[in-house]
Design a protein around this motif. Sequence first.
Motif, PDB file in Angstrom:
ATOM      1  N   LEU A  94      26.086  -8.794 -27.259  1.00  0.00           N
ATOM      2  CA  LEU A  94      27.089  -7.963 -26.591  1.00  0.00           C
ATOM      3  C   LEU A  94      27.484  -8.532 -25.230  1.00  0.00           C
ATOM      4  O   LEU A  94      28.167  -7.871 -24.447  1.00  0.00           O
ATOM      5  N   LYS A  95      26.999  -9.745 -24.958  1.00  0.00           N
ATOM      6  CA  LYS A  95      27.381 -10.452 -23.722  1.00  0.00           C
ATOM      7  C   LYS A  95      27.078  -9.633 -22.474  1.00  0.00           C
ATOM      8  O   LYS A  95      27.916  -9.467 -21.585  1.00  0.00           O
ATOM      9  N   SER A 146      33.788  -1.231 -26.684  1.00  0.00           N
ATOM     10  CA  SER A 146      33.324   0.009 -27.300  1.00  0.00           C
ATOM     11  C   SER A 146      31.852  -0.107 -27.703  1.00  0.00           C
ATOM     12  O   SER A 146      31.064   0.817 -27.470  1.00  0.00           O
ATOM     13  N   VAL A 147      31.470  -1.246 -28.304  1.00  0.00           N
ATOM     14  CA  VAL A 147      30.077  -1.420 -28.720  1.00  0.00           C
ATOM     15  C   VAL A 147      29.169  -1.443 -27.486  1.00  0.00           C
ATOM     16  O   VAL A 147      28.073  -0.876 -27.496  1.00  0.00           O
ATOM     17  N   GLN A 148      29.657  -2.051 -26.393  1.00  0.00           N
ATOM     18  CA  GLN A 148      28.874  -2.057 -25.142  1.00  0.00           C
ATOM     19  C   GLN A 148      28.688  -0.639 -24.607  1.00  0.00           C
ATOM     20  O   GLN A 148      27.591  -0.244 -24.225  1.00  0.00           O
ATOM     21  N   TYR A 170      13.962  -2.704 -35.317  1.00  0.00           N
ATOM     22  CA  TYR A 170      14.306  -4.015 -35.891  1.00  0.00           C
ATOM     23  C   TYR A 170      15.203  -4.814 -34.962  1.00  0.00           C
ATOM     24  O   TYR A 170      15.725  -5.862 -35.329  1.00  0.00           O
ATOM     25  N   LEU A 171      15.420  -4.279 -33.764  1.00  0.00           N
ATOM     26  CA  LEU A 171      16.321  -4.934 -32.827  1.00  0.00           C
ATOM     27  C   LEU A 171      15.589  -5.142 -31.504  1.00  0.00           C
ATOM     28  O   LEU A 171      14.829  -4.282 -31.076  1.00  0.00           O
ATOM     29  N   ARG A 172      15.832  -6.312 -30.890  1.00  0.00           N
ATOM     30  CA  ARG A 172      15.236  -6.575 -29.580  1.00  0.00           C
ATOM     31  C   ARG A 172      16.300  -6.472 -28.507  1.00  0.00           C
ATOM     32  O   ARG A 172      17.458  -6.783 -28.759  1.00  0.00           O
ATOM     33  N   TYR A 173      15.879  -6.085 -27.305  1.00  0.00           N
ATOM     34  CA  TYR A 173      16.829  -5.984 -26.190  1.00  0.00           C
ATOM     35  C   TYR A 173      17.550  -7.315 -25.974  1.00  0.00           C
ATOM     36  O   TYR A 173      18.759  -7.344 -25.728  1.00  0.00           O
TER      37      TYR A 173
END
Length: 266
Positions: free
Chosen positions: A74-75, A44-46, A64-67
């Motif tokens: 999230l693998k 779901s998060v993916q 605040y988040l990097r790819y």
Amino acid sequence: MKSVSLISKLAVAGLAFAVSGTAMASGGHALPYSYVADVDNLPSVQRGASAFMGYCSGCHSMKYLRYSRVGQDLKIPEDLLKANLMFTSDKVGDQIISSLSKAEGAKWFGQAPPDLTLETRARGEDWVYSYLKSFYVDPTRPMGVNNLVLPGASMPHVLWEKQGWQKKAEAEHHEGGEAAHGEKKEGEHAEAAGHGHASPFTLVQQGTLEPREYDKFVGDIVNFMAYAAEPGRSHRQSLGIKAIVYLLILLGFAYLLKKEYWRDVH
Ligand code: HEC
């Protein structure tokens, strides 16, 4: 013996607190829908990440988040990440920055779309979920839509293709006859799954998704946003539970040791 039962009661209370920690974060308020994000539901998060990048990152950043962090947590392998999730940059080490500049955003929408990294923590998961489900047709607004949760919102209904268009239920009230309205209300009751009260909206034109599928789609996005607001949450919670289980086992041994120690004395 008494002190042991007290300690084990405290330990159990501690465990319950650790497990319910997320649910307690949202306060009670009058939102049309409630939602508790599940950041441990990886598929779901993916899906939420993919939806966010496709439908939201054009206007909203998550600075605040990097790819690379998203890929790791999230693998998602780097090639898939680059091909499917990275629309605003081609360097995995980059922060998630929207291609829309602040000035452009302000010019087009009257106000720049805010950064959404911490949105679920600032507003609450319920709020964001309700917001994405509460755009309704309002011809008096510049974008042709208004939002029940954020009245006068300048964001267009970007998910209209998925959800379709809905009207506020009161507007129906004046148009329809009394009997017809009564019937409609019962139908809505069934729609508002699990919420005991009728939906405040009537779907006037369905999009590509059934209402239930749309709820899931929005839930995926909120799950991803909740992950983004606290990327370490899932790991931290499981660590906390492990620590408490470890302490409980230790308590058992301490108790056995105490019994053994006092056996000859009694
Ligand atoms: C076309 C540009 C655009 C797109 C695409 C867009 N938004 Fe927005 N969004 C805005 C603007 C502009 C605002 C500011 C609304 C206001 O305050 O009036 C906003 C506000 C919000 C807010 C409320 C922020 C707050 O706390 O006040 C949330 C939540 C949000 N957007 C989520 C999303 C999500 C999730 C998506 C993707 C499904 C998305 N947006 C796609 C332009 C956009």
